[in-house]
Design a protein around this motif. Structure first.
Motif, PDB file in Angstrom:
ATOM      1  N   TRP A  20       0.833  -1.198   0.000  1.00  0.00           N
ATOM      2  CA  TRP A  20       0.000   0.000   0.000  1.00  0.00           C
ATOM      3  C   TRP A  20       0.876   1.259   0.000  1.00  0.00           C
ATOM      4  O   TRP A  20       0.650   2.208  -0.749  1.00  0.00           O
ATOM      5  CB  TRP A  20      -0.915  -0.075   1.233  1.00  0.00           C
ATOM      6  CG  TRP A  20      -1.529   1.220   1.625  1.00  0.00           C
ATOM      7  CD1 TRP A  20      -2.623   1.798   1.056  1.00  0.00           C
ATOM      8  CD2 TRP A  20      -1.082   2.100   2.650  1.00  0.00           C
ATOM      9  NE1 TRP A  20      -2.878   2.990   1.676  1.00  0.00           N
ATOM     10  CE2 TRP A  20      -1.958   3.201   2.655  1.00  0.00           C
ATOM     11  CE3 TRP A  20      -0.027   2.072   3.575  1.00  0.00           C
ATOM     12  CZ2 TRP A  20      -1.816   4.266   3.541  1.00  0.00           C
ATOM     13  CZ3 TRP A  20       0.112   3.131   4.458  1.00  0.00           C
ATOM     14  CH2 TRP A  20      -0.774   4.210   4.428  1.00  0.00           C
ATOM     15  N   VAL A  28       1.724   9.466  -6.248  1.00  0.00           N
ATOM     16  CA  VAL A  28       2.199  10.851  -6.192  1.00  0.00           C
ATOM     17  C   VAL A  28       3.269  11.092  -7.259  1.00  0.00           C
ATOM     18  O   VAL A  28       3.301  12.118  -7.930  1.00  0.00           O
ATOM     19  CB  VAL A  28       2.770  11.200  -4.789  1.00  0.00           C
ATOM     20  CG1 VAL A  28       3.088  12.682  -4.694  1.00  0.00           C
ATOM     21  CG2 VAL A  28       1.789  10.802  -3.701  1.00  0.00           C
ATOM     22  N   LEU A 149       4.999  14.693   3.000  1.00  0.00           N
ATOM     23  CA  LEU A 149       3.820  13.924   3.409  1.00  0.00           C
ATOM     24  C   LEU A 149       4.138  13.234   4.747  1.00  0.00           C
ATOM     25  O   LEU A 149       4.420  12.036   4.771  1.00  0.00           O
ATOM     26  CB  LEU A 149       3.482  12.880   2.333  1.00  0.00           C
ATOM     27  CG  LEU A 149       3.584  13.350   0.873  1.00  0.00           C
ATOM     28  CD1 LEU A 149       3.619  12.168  -0.092  1.00  0.00           C
ATOM     29  CD2 LEU A 149       2.428  14.274   0.533  1.00  0.00           C
ATOM     30  N   CYS A 151       2.714  11.962   7.348  1.00  0.00           N
ATOM     31  CA  CYS A 151       2.112  10.749   7.922  1.00  0.00           C
ATOM     32  C   CYS A 151       1.690   9.795   6.817  1.00  0.00           C
ATOM     33  O   CYS A 151       0.704   9.082   6.947  1.00  0.00           O
ATOM     34  CB  CYS A 151       0.965  11.092   8.860  1.00  0.00           C
ATOM     35  SG  CYS A 151      -0.503  11.685   8.040  1.00  0.00           S
ATOM     36  N   ILE A 152       2.444   9.752   5.758  1.00  0.00           N
ATOM     37  CA  ILE A 152       2.133   8.901   4.614  1.00  0.00           C
ATOM     38  C   ILE A 152       2.161   7.417   4.997  1.00  0.00           C
ATOM     39  O   ILE A 152       1.595   6.579   4.301  1.00  0.00           O
ATOM     40  CB  ILE A 152       3.117   9.203   3.444  1.00  0.00           C
ATOM     41  CG1 ILE A 152       2.653   8.592   2.135  1.00  0.00           C
ATOM     42  CG2 ILE A 152       4.536   8.782   3.767  1.00  0.00           C
ATOM     43  CD1 ILE A 152       1.450   9.236   1.556  1.00  0.00           C
ATOM     44  N   LYS A 154       0.739   6.183   7.636  1.00  0.00           N
ATOM     45  CA  LYS A 154      -0.410   5.833   8.481  1.00  0.00           C
ATOM     46  C   LYS A 154      -1.671   5.614   7.666  1.00  0.00           C
ATOM     47  O   LYS A 154      -1.970   6.363   6.747  1.00  0.00           O
ATOM     48  CB  LYS A 154      -0.673   6.971   9.469  1.00  0.00           C
ATOM     49  CG  LYS A 154       0.317   7.018  10.595  1.00  0.00           C
ATOM     50  CD  LYS A 154      -0.422   7.088  11.919  1.00  0.00           C
ATOM     51  CE  LYS A 154       0.523   7.016  13.103  1.00  0.00           C
ATOM     52  NZ  LYS A 154       1.170   5.714  13.258  1.00  0.00           N
ATOM     53  N   LYS A 155      -2.439   4.603   8.063  1.00  0.00           N
ATOM     54  CA  LYS A 155      -3.723   4.361   7.397  1.00  0.00           C
ATOM     55  C   LYS A 155      -4.819   5.152   8.088  1.00  0.00           C
ATOM     56  O   LYS A 155      -4.699   5.495   9.266  1.00  0.00           O
ATOM     57  CB  LYS A 155      -4.041   2.870   7.439  1.00  0.00           C
ATOM     58  CG  LYS A 155      -3.016   2.067   6.666  1.00  0.00           C
ATOM     59  CD  LYS A 155      -3.551   0.716   6.293  1.00  0.00           C
ATOM     60  CE  LYS A 155      -2.550   0.037   5.371  1.00  0.00           C
ATOM     61  NZ  LYS A 155      -2.923  -1.326   5.047  1.00  0.00           N
ATOM     62  N   LYS A 156      -5.904   5.396   7.356  1.00  0.00           N
ATOM     63  CA  LYS A 156      -6.931   6.280   7.901  1.00  0.00           C
ATOM     64  C   LYS A 156      -7.585   5.708   9.158  1.00  0.00           C
ATOM     65  O   LYS A 156      -7.947   6.448  10.063  1.00  0.00           O
ATOM     66  CB  LYS A 156      -7.968   6.643   6.830  1.00  0.00           C
ATOM     67  CG  LYS A 156      -8.631   5.500   6.114  1.00  0.00           C
ATOM     68  CD  LYS A 156      -9.589   6.073   5.060  1.00  0.00           C
ATOM     69  CE  LYS A 156     -10.542   5.027   4.548  1.00  0.00           C
ATOM     70  NZ  LYS A 156     -10.027   4.283   3.390  1.00  0.00           N
ATOM     71  N   GLU A 157      -7.657   4.391   9.245  1.00  0.00           N
ATOM     72  CA  GLU A 157      -8.243   3.789  10.456  1.00  0.00           C
ATOM     73  C   GLU A 157      -7.363   4.086  11.671  1.00  0.00           C
ATOM     74  O   GLU A 157      -7.861   4.340  12.764  1.00  0.00           O
ATOM     75  CB  GLU A 157      -8.382   2.263  10.298  1.00  0.00           C
ATOM     76  CG  GLU A 157      -9.427   1.820   9.279  1.00  0.00           C
ATOM     77  CD  GLU A 157      -8.955   1.961   7.827  1.00  0.00           C
ATOM     78  OE1 GLU A 157      -7.727   2.108   7.612  1.00  0.00           O
ATOM     79  OE2 GLU A 157      -9.814   1.945   6.917  1.00  0.00           O
TER      80      GLU A 157
END
Ligand code: SF4
Lengths: 456, 195
Positions: A20, A28, A149, A151-152, A154-157
């Motif tokens: 991911w 990007v 970026l 906190c690239i 980190k996942k949104k959860e």
């Protein structure tokens, strides 16, 4: 030992995350390609940007003095800091003079480099990072993993969980729109309360004594235009000669970094607001020494766009934290070991030397060449990694002598065919994360002798 | 002053021989029609665009679309009457702008390639205004659109204390690269282009 390989190994435990992370950054990188292809003279822009920066390096002292003179005339106070410690002390003394207890900060990799937050907190000052990504990692008590970026990784959860814990967000929320709104509301209060604001500087213009700060969120401006004290911190290489040069750099910066044609806000600060105190801290922290290293001085041209991170196959698969430093990625793998060889000697090896970083760099830093050079120096000084270092030496010995090489080759070939487990195991650092190729039945040399040398 | 001298001396010793400053700043613009290119760029930045013939159309738009109890600051010359802040000519404390819903200001130069608009301190009056307002309206004269950023820098003036390029609404993509409009600055950006 904290080194890139072992930290990357931890990151690699979660294969889905690696996948991911890799894809998100490549996305990007592709946006960057699209933007740059729309500019017909992109290569000319890069060339000129590179030349301006080289001119800056040749005249760094005179431009800094010119900038200082003009900024002082504009009512800005100037400070010089030789290292991180002095930088932090200056910030603290300004805050103490104004009895500031509470400060908002917009993203500045320089203050990360100087570990300013911890220092101020130890001295009783509360600092809030206001760039959304920086705020997220600040709440998570982690450093940023990318210069643009933060906190690239980190996942949104995960971000939802952090907001639930710290900002009273409902449990299980993971919608980026809603999470951003919660952060907006919370940070608005902080902006309104804060007595001082600290920002980085993207470009400082010698000719006019002004400085430019680029953001998409508007956080730098919300902070500085409300607070009575504005502190702006810059690495001394951030200077450019003239205002007209901004046209070159602003066209390159956002296109290279995030694939936008320009950031939403490009703010030009020239004078403090009536009643406001404005300070600039010019920081060396190893940069002047770096300037003296001919082979590596080119890397001081960096404008921190982040393009080399997004394209780097190693960065994308190992994550920013594996570089154990404020500025990660290809450029960080040069800047850090130059400043501190002992702690960062692993970083120049965190590259495939594929040259992709060099291709995208808007100021034409020959990143992969410098990484290669650094490796040579590190190995020559005997401080390379022990396992690879030992095998490198063996290789060097056998490759330097034809007879020895032929013998080595025959041995390896025989061994590879009959005892593959000796090479395909975890002790061989080349086998990790790679498939070893199948051995061809005959070597090129054997094929050549059979087919070509007898005139076929 | 110790560190200043130290740093400058070290640089002097370390710096390379002269590298010439380039002088050719001519670049190609692909814009066939400046206004069209500008509008397309603005829309892709997330801005709304309305073409107008007369400044009054902005006032009409506001009366039709904005609730009457919203706090509006109208900073366009000649339309001071529309400004509810008229009696409060000098807002010394920027914090007082916290409750502004709509700010209307004029920009001086538009850049076709990226829809950035140059706005000076005189035009915004309060530095924090374009950021702290929930919605930002910017008026721009169509004939002040130039092709590239370089063209804009040729005509910007440097005497102002603070000025900036704004190219759209405040935004962020910090959460998994999903674009969210409305981070810390204005949530929406509406351009009125005066033909
Ligand atoms: S080295 Fe080049 S590509 Fe990498 S961050 Fe710096 S300017 Fe950007």
């Amino acid at each position: 030992m904290r080194n890139h390989a072992s930290l990357a190994e931890q990151f690699n435990l979660d294969e889905n995350r690696v996948d991911w992370h890799n894809k998100t950054l490549w996305f990007v990188r592709e946006k960057r390609d699209k933007q740059s292809h729309q500019v017909p003279d992109w290569e000319k822009l890069r060339e000129i940007a590179s030349k301006i920066k080289l001119n800056v390096l040749s005249n760094l002292d005179t431009y800094l003095m010119e900038f200082e003179k003009n900024a002082l005339a504009n009512g800005i106070q100037i400070h010089w800091a030789k290292d991180a410690e002095e930088h932090n002390e200056i910030v603290l003394s300004i805050l103490k003079d104004h009895q500031v207890k509470y400060m908002v900060k917009s993203k500045s990799m320089l203050t990360e480099e100087c570990h300013l937050n911890e220092y101020l907190e130890k001295n009783g000052i509360e600092v809030t990072d206001t760039d959304l990504g920086e705020r997220i990692v600040q709440l998570a008590k982690e450093p940023p993993s990318h210069v643009v970026l933060p906190c690239i990784h980190k996942k949104k959860e995960e971000i939802g969980e952090i907001f639930h814990k710290h900002l009273n967000a409902p449990e299980g929320l993971s919608d980026p729109q809603q999470l951003t709104e919660i952060a907006r509301q919370d940070l608005r209060k902080k902006f309104l309360q804060s007595q001082a604001a600290l920002t980085g500087i993207n470009f400082a213009v010698a000719e006019t004594g002004e400085f430019v700060v680029c953001t998409n969120e508007g956080n730098a401006d919300m902070g500085t235009h409300l607070a009575n004290v504005h502190i702006a911190c810059m690495g001394l290489e951030k200077i450019i000669p003239k205002r007209e040069h901004l046209g070159i750099f602003l066209r390159l910066l956002a296109r290279s970094g995030t694939g936008q044609s320009i950031t939403t806000y490009s703010s030009h600060f020239r004078k403090p607001r009536a009643g406001q105190d404005m300070h600039i801290i010019i920081v060396d922290n190893g940069r002047s020494e770096h300037l003296g290293k001919e082979k590596f001085r080119n890397s001081l041209k960096c404008i921190r766009c982040g393009a080399c991170f997004n394209t780097c196959p190693v960065y994308r698969r190992s994550g920013g934290h594996s570089y154990h430093t404020a500025v990660a990625g290809p450029i960080g793998s040069i800047l850090n070991p130059i400043r501190n060889r002992e702690d960062y000697k692993d970083l120049p090896f965190a590259s495939t030397l594929c040259g992709s970083c060099t291709n995208v760099c808007p100021v034409k830093i020959d990143l992969h060449n410098q990484l290669y050079e650094l490796r040579q120096e590190i190995i020559a000084s005997g401080s390379g990694e022990s396992i690879k270092g030992f095998s490198m030496k063996m290789m060097a010995r056998s490759l330097s002598n034809i007879k020895k090489y032929e013998k080595f080759k025959r041995t390896v070939k025989w061994g590879y065919r009959y005892t593959p487990f000796l090479l395909k195991n975890k002790i061989n650092p080349w086998y990790k994360h790679r498939e070893m190729p199948e051995m061809p039945k005959e070597s090129f040399k054997e094929w050549y002798q059979k087919n070509i040398s007898d005139g076929k | 002053m110790g560190s200043r001298e130290d740093i400058l001396t070290k640089i002097k010793k370390a710096k390379p021989a002269e590298n010439e400053l380039p002088t050719d700043f001519s670049f190609i613009s692909t814009a066939e029609n400046l206004l069209e290119t500008f509008v397309a760029a603005a829309q892709s930045n997330g801005s709304q665009v309305t073409l107008i013939e007369d400044e009054k159309e902005i006032i009409n738009y506001i009366t039709e679309n904005i609730a009457s109890d919203e706090r509006i600051i109208f900073n366009i010359k000649g339309f001071e009457d529309e400004n509810e802040e008229l009696e409060d000519q000098y807002i010394n404390d920027p914090h007082k702008l916290e409750s502004v819903d709509v700010a209307v200001i004029e920009g001086s130069i538009g850049v076709a390639e990226n829809a950035a608009v140059w706005i000076t301190e005189n035009q915004m009056k309060y530095r924090v205004l374009p950021f702290i307002t929930q919605h930002l309206f910017v008026m721009l004269k169509a004939d002040s659109i130039v092709p590239l950023l370089h063209d804009a820098y040729k005509i910007t003036k440097v005497e102002d204390g603070f000025s900036l390029f704004i190219s759209g609404p405040s935004k962020t993509a910090d959460i998994e690269q999903s674009l969210v409009i409305g981070a810390h600055g204005a949530r929406s950006h509406h351009l009125f282009i005066l033909k």
